[in-house]
Design a protein around this motif. Structure first.
Motif, PDB file in Angstrom:
ATOM      1  N   ASN A 523      68.487  47.390  22.545  1.00 22.45           N
ATOM      2  CA  ASN A 523      67.705  47.479  21.528  1.00 22.45           C
ATOM      3  C   ASN A 523      66.620  48.652  20.772  1.00 22.45           C
ATOM      4  O   ASN A 523      66.689  49.039  19.759  1.00 22.45           O
ATOM      5  CB  ASN A 523      66.919  45.590  21.041  1.00 22.45           C
ATOM      6  N   ASP A 524      66.091  49.612  21.427  1.00 26.54           N
ATOM      7  CA  ASP A 524      64.863  50.136  21.395  1.00 26.54           C
ATOM      8  C   ASP A 524      66.269  51.638  20.877  1.00 26.54           C
ATOM      9  O   ASP A 524      64.960  52.178  19.818  1.00 26.54           O
ATOM     10  CB  ASP A 524      64.867  50.846  22.535  1.00 26.54           C
ATOM     11  N   LEU A 525      67.224  51.352  21.545  1.00 24.92           N
ATOM     12  CA  LEU A 525      68.093  52.503  20.462  1.00 24.92           C
ATOM     13  C   LEU A 525      67.903  52.236  18.662  1.00 24.92           C
ATOM     14  O   LEU A 525      68.208  53.626  18.147  1.00 24.92           O
ATOM     15  CB  LEU A 525      69.608  52.185  20.835  1.00 24.92           C
ATOM     16  N   TRP A 526      68.052  51.109  18.453  1.00 31.66           N
ATOM     17  CA  TRP A 526      67.458  51.505  16.618  1.00 31.66           C
ATOM     18  C   TRP A 526      66.837  51.448  16.764  1.00 31.66           C
ATOM     19  O   TRP A 526      66.398  51.330  14.809  1.00 31.66           O
ATOM     20  CB  TRP A 526      68.375  50.015  16.464  1.00 31.66           C
ATOM     21  N   GLN A 527      65.180  52.108  17.205  1.00 33.88           N
ATOM     22  CA  GLN A 527      63.754  52.551  16.586  1.00 33.88           C
ATOM     23  C   GLN A 527      63.248  53.957  15.960  1.00 33.88           C
ATOM     24  O   GLN A 527      62.313  54.475  16.108  1.00 33.88           O
ATOM     25  CB  GLN A 527      63.064  52.260  17.813  1.00 33.88           C
ATOM     26  N   ILE A 528      65.210  54.339  15.349  1.00 32.98           N
ATOM     27  CA  ILE A 528      64.666  56.248  15.415  1.00 32.98           C
ATOM     28  C   ILE A 528      64.240  55.701  13.829  1.00 32.98           C
ATOM     29  O   ILE A 528      63.023  57.151  13.657  1.00 32.98           O
ATOM     30  CB  ILE A 528      66.226  56.596  15.241  1.00 32.98           C
ATOM     31  N   PHE A 529      64.047  54.940  13.313  1.00 33.63           N
ATOM     32  CA  PHE A 529      63.376  54.655  11.537  1.00 33.63           C
ATOM     33  C   PHE A 529      61.504  54.103  12.252  1.00 33.63           C
ATOM     34  O   PHE A 529      60.843  54.519  11.426  1.00 33.63           O
ATOM     35  CB  PHE A 529      64.332  54.178  10.782  1.00 33.63           C
ATOM     36  N   GLU A 530      61.318  52.949  12.598  1.00 34.42           N
ATOM     37  CA  GLU A 530      60.644  52.388  12.642  1.00 34.42           C
ATOM     38  C   GLU A 530      59.024  52.795  13.772  1.00 34.42           C
ATOM     39  O   GLU A 530      58.236  53.205  13.107  1.00 34.42           O
ATOM     40  CB  GLU A 530      60.714  50.973  12.635  1.00 34.42           C
ATOM     41  N   ASN A 531      59.612  53.088  14.600  1.00 37.38           N
ATOM     42  CA  ASN A 531      59.218  54.231  15.308  1.00 37.38           C
ATOM     43  C   ASN A 531      59.707  55.459  16.254  1.00 37.38           C
ATOM     44  O   ASN A 531      59.632  55.464  17.308  1.00 37.38           O
ATOM     45  CB  ASN A 531      59.057  53.670  16.801  1.00 37.38           C
ATOM     46  N   PRO A 532      60.043  56.608  15.403  1.00 39.86           N
ATOM     47  CA  PRO A 532      60.711  57.733  15.478  1.00 39.86           C
ATOM     48  C   PRO A 532      59.950  58.559  16.680  1.00 39.86           C
ATOM     49  O   PRO A 532      60.896  59.023  17.741  1.00 39.86           O
ATOM     50  CB  PRO A 532      60.469  58.668  14.254  1.00 39.86           C
ATOM     51  N   VAL A 533      58.252  58.519  17.197  1.00 35.19           N
ATOM     52  CA  VAL A 533      57.779  59.154  17.937  1.00 35.19           C
ATOM     53  C   VAL A 533      58.378  58.453  19.228  1.00 35.19           C
ATOM     54  O   VAL A 533      58.416  59.379  20.342  1.00 35.19           O
ATOM     55  CB  VAL A 533      56.454  59.521  17.862  1.00 35.19           C
ATOM     56  N   ASP A 534      58.564  57.240  19.308  1.00 31.80           N
ATOM     57  CA  ASP A 534      58.302  56.628  20.803  1.00 31.80           C
ATOM     58  C   ASP A 534      60.139  56.753  20.376  1.00 31.80           C
ATOM     59  O   ASP A 534      60.318  57.242  21.766  1.00 31.80           O
ATOM     60  CB  ASP A 534      57.535  55.244  20.489  1.00 31.80           C
ATOM     61  N   TRP A 535      60.906  57.038  19.888  1.00 35.14           N
ATOM     62  CA  TRP A 535      62.636  57.153  20.023  1.00 35.14           C
ATOM     63  C   TRP A 535      62.798  58.366  20.740  1.00 35.14           C
ATOM     64  O   TRP A 535      63.598  58.024  21.731  1.00 35.14           O
ATOM     65  CB  TRP A 535      63.202  56.974  18.989  1.00 35.14           C
ATOM     66  N   GLN A 536      62.136  59.469  20.184  1.00 40.16           N
ATOM     67  CA  GLN A 536      62.297  60.955  20.321  1.00 40.16           C
ATOM     68  C   GLN A 536      62.220  61.137  22.182  1.00 40.16           C
ATOM     69  O   GLN A 536      63.003  61.858  23.096  1.00 40.16           O
ATOM     70  CB  GLN A 536      61.464  61.438  20.098  1.00 40.16           C
ATOM     71  N   GLU A 537      60.904  60.370  22.553  1.00 40.18           N
ATOM     72  CA  GLU A 537      60.367  60.351  24.114  1.00 40.18           C
ATOM     73  C   GLU A 537      60.914  59.621  24.873  1.00 40.18           C
ATOM     74  O   GLU A 537      60.998  60.257  26.324  1.00 40.18           O
ATOM     75  CB  GLU A 537      58.488  59.954  24.240  1.00 40.18           C
ATOM     76  N   ARG A 538      61.412  58.433  24.191  1.00 39.81           N
ATOM     77  CA  ARG A 538      62.259  58.021  25.039  1.00 39.81           C
ATOM     78  C   ARG A 538      63.982  58.609  25.044  1.00 39.81           C
ATOM     79  O   ARG A 538      64.499  58.948  26.319  1.00 39.81           O
ATOM     80  CB  ARG A 538      62.669  56.042  24.824  1.00 39.81           C
ATOM     81  N   TYR A 539      64.756  58.801  24.255  1.00 37.48           N
ATOM     82  CA  TYR A 539      65.968  58.908  24.077  1.00 37.48           C
ATOM     83  C   TYR A 539      65.738  60.614  23.800  1.00 37.48           C
ATOM     84  O   TYR A 539      67.470  61.140  24.255  1.00 37.48           O
ATOM     85  CB  TYR A 539      66.697  58.152  23.177  1.00 37.48           C
ATOM     86  N   ILE A 540      65.418  61.631  23.770  1.00 39.30           N
ATOM     87  CA  ILE A 540      65.327  62.648  23.033  1.00 39.30           C
ATOM     88  C   ILE A 540      65.669  64.275  24.782  1.00 39.30           C
ATOM     89  O   ILE A 540      64.229  63.431  25.125  1.00 39.30           O
ATOM     90  CB  ILE A 540      64.548  63.747  22.196  1.00 39.30           C
TER      91      ILE A 540
END
Length: 640
Positions: A523-540
């Protein structure tokens, strides 16, 4: 202050000035000043009072130390007679008739200036005893008409502070024969409204707040004045700079706010001047000597990046054999992550207590239980409470908080890109959030320090000594009207316990749990809008931001560019998410998923919109692919 002698002759004005006061005389006068206060208990407010007195080199005599307080509760009913009795007994032993006594409260008082200014203003009144003044009459409103009228200023007496010569104060309290819980305010008021006694003792009020500033009834009159590396409280109604500020009655939060700055606690020139005082350094300790900390982890709602939370918990720079874990998980959805962490790493910690969803324990009860685990453990030195949505970025966070050596202290964390934080700078009249004047500056880092605040949440450290002394009630988090954290903070405030938030370091942030769905595998894959900084740290990919700087773009063939963008976790999660969905196309030209139903170049695939990921994918392309595209193809701009 010495006044000139005047001789008036028709047509002639003669002024014979007395010689100026010498420095020796001034020092002698200051040496005769004695500050007297009553403090049966050493509270946070009392320690603040002593710090401000020490800052200006006041001599302080404390009465009642170690005694039981029997003077009543000021917030609910008149009281304070015990103070008068203690003062009377103390003055009987003093014989120097030139001695000047300043008698003030201490739990809610700070000095804003020194003895020199205080004595100068006192002598300018030309009276032997000067009381602080108030805009409100208390405790007996029927005595209002008996108070002398004043030309300008406050009309009513405040017993929380007065200054005078020893013989006059002795005379004033000689008739005291009241009980400990009788009202000191009423006792002094009756003396003041008695014209004969007022004249005999030579009493007046500091009506314009030149010496004393009582905050009750005057909050709109008092502002902070920053000038020449000094901070004062200024009464804008009378344009005065009081020497002493008193948070009497229901103004404890306001004196706490002012105490963050006065006296020179924080200035624009020097920043925080006391943040490195009274610390508890850990550097010289062996790991076995570190304080024992119980870490309470609370999972009360579906939350993104829970796996990352536990990864960061493991990275905390603190001996794990000096840590015990209390984990409360209310969410079935997160059982897998918690179980995995405990299975792989639980044995690193001295002890682990786990409360799962099957126990059906509510949030308030879980926090009460966590506190009690530390309270009953004789070895527990601190309880570190952290909610699962907190992002612990600073690996030294726990050490930093312990070294602050404060009763309750929270690291300031904010929600990325917003002014939302884990503390309140002020409270509204009904006890909820209100924005203090300095809130935005603190959150945005324009003012850096350690701040006394009325509310902290999400992550904070509590000294275990408090849990065994002041906060012994098991049900600290229970309330019929307040949320658990609000109930706990209300109790701390009512007991005079200071809560602090520090923004001396960057500690992390707090996740948004809004719109977090749990119907996917990852489900964290869908967090690019709500938590963009954490999404980037996890997936970029960790090298993505270095693509242009370090020339990481490869060219396998003309006009084709190859560069790192996804992390290995992102690749795995995307593949696993598609495999989990499992509804692959057949690879034929007929494809009902697209407009027209015909695919010229068919593949066996799953479209992003089939897993409701199309908007997220578009956002990813816009944020991470388009910028590189525009650099590599000059003159080309894309909206993806």
């Amino acid at each position: 202050m010495r006044f000139p002698s005047l001789l008036l002759v028709p047509g002639v004005f003669l002024c014979a000035l007395s010689p100026p006061t010498s420095r020796a005389e001034q020092r002698g006068s200051e040496e005769k000043l004695l500050v007297v206060t009553v403090a049966t208990k050493e509270t946070d407010g009392f320690r603040r009072f002593l710090r401000s007195a020490k800052h200006f080199n006041y001599t302080v005599k404390v009465l009642g130390r170690g005694q039981k307080w029997r003077g009543g509760d000021y917030m609910s009913a008149p009281g304070g007679g015990q103070k008068v009795q203690l003062l009377k007994e103390a003055l009987e032993e003093m014989k120097d008739e030139d001695k000047i006594i300043l008698f003030i409260d201490s739990y809610d008082v700070v000095f804003a200036s020194g003895p020199k200014e205080l004595l100068k203003k006192f002598k300018q009144t030309r009276h032997k005893v000067v009381f602080s003044s108030e805009t409100l009459i208390w405790p007996d409103r029927h005595l209002e008409d008996k108070h002398p009228h004043v030309m300008e200023g406050n009309r009513f007496l405040g017993s929380g502070g007065f200054i005078g010569y020893l013989p006059n104060i002795k005379e004033m309290i000689s008739d005291w024969s009241g009980k400990d819980d009788d009202s000191d305010q009423l006792f002094f008021t009756k003396i003041y409204i008695d014209a004969a006694k007022r004249k005999s003792i030579n009493i007046t009020l500091d009506s314009k707040c030149r010496l004393f500033q009582n905050l009750h009834g005057a909050l709109d009159e008092v502002v902070l004045k920053f000038e020449d590396s000094r901070v004062r409280a200024r009464n804008v109604l009378y344009d005065t700079l009081p020497v002493i500020v008193h948070g009497n009655g229901p103004t404890k939060l306001q004196i706490n706010y002012l105490g963050n700055y006065i006296p020179n606690t924080w200035t624009f020139e020097s920043g925080c001047t006391v943040c490195h005082e009274d610390l508890r350094p850990l550097t010289a300790l062996k790991e076995s000597e570190y304080p024992l900390v119980v870490i309470g982890i609370f999972i009360q709602q579906p939350t993104p990046f829970v796996t990352v939370f536990f990864e960061r918990l493991l990275k905390l720079q603190y001996p794990k054999n000096r840590l015990k874990l209390f984990i409360y998980n209310q969410e079935v959805h997160h059982e897998r992550q918690v179980s995995s962490f405990l299975k792989d790493h639980g044995n690193l910690y001295q002890d682990v207590k786990f409360i799962g969803p099957e126990e059906e324990m509510d949030g308030a009860e879980s926090r009460n239980l966590g506190f009690d685990m530390c309270r009953k453990d004789a070895d527990c030195d601190y309880f570190f409470s952290v909610d699962i949505e907190v992002v612990l970025k600073n690996e030294n966070l726990l050490k930093i908080l312990i070294e602050q050596n404060l009763p309750i202290v929270a690291p300031m964390i904010t929600r990325s890109g917003r002014l939302w934080s884990n503390f309140w700078g002020a409270l509204s009249a009904d006890g909820y959030y209100a924005r203090s004047e300095d809130y935005v500056d603190i959150v945005q880092g324009r003012r850096v320090g350690v701040w006394n605040v009325p509310y902290v949440s999400s992550v904070y450290l509590v000294n275990a000594g408090l849990l065994r002394s002041e906060l012994t009630d098991y049900n600290l988090f229970n309330s019929d009207v307040l949320d658990p954290d609000m109930a706990y903070c209300h109790t701390a405030r009512s007991k005079g316990i200071f809560m602090y938030v520090t923004n001396m370091h960057s500690f992390g942030r707090i996740l948004s749990t809004e719109n977090y769905q749990t119907n996917h595998l990852h489900n964290d894959l869908w967090q690019i809008f709500e938590n963009p900084v954490d999404w980037q740290e996890r997936y970029i990919h960790e090298n993505y931001t270095l693509i242009m700087k370090n020339k990481l773009i490869e060219t396998p063939c003309p006009d084709v560019y190859w560069f790192p963008v996804f992390s290995e976790v992102a690749c795995n999660h995307l593949v696993e998410e598609m495999e989990h969905y499992g509804k692959w196309s057949g690879g034929a030209n007929v494809d009902t998923r697209i407009q027209g139903g015909y695919e010229n170049v068919p593949t066996i695939d799953i479209h992003m919109n089939q897993i409701n990921f199309e908007k997220n994918w578009h956002k990813f392309l816009l944020e991470y692919i388009a910028p590189i595209t525009e650099k590599m193809y000059p003159g080309y701009y894309t909206k993806v």
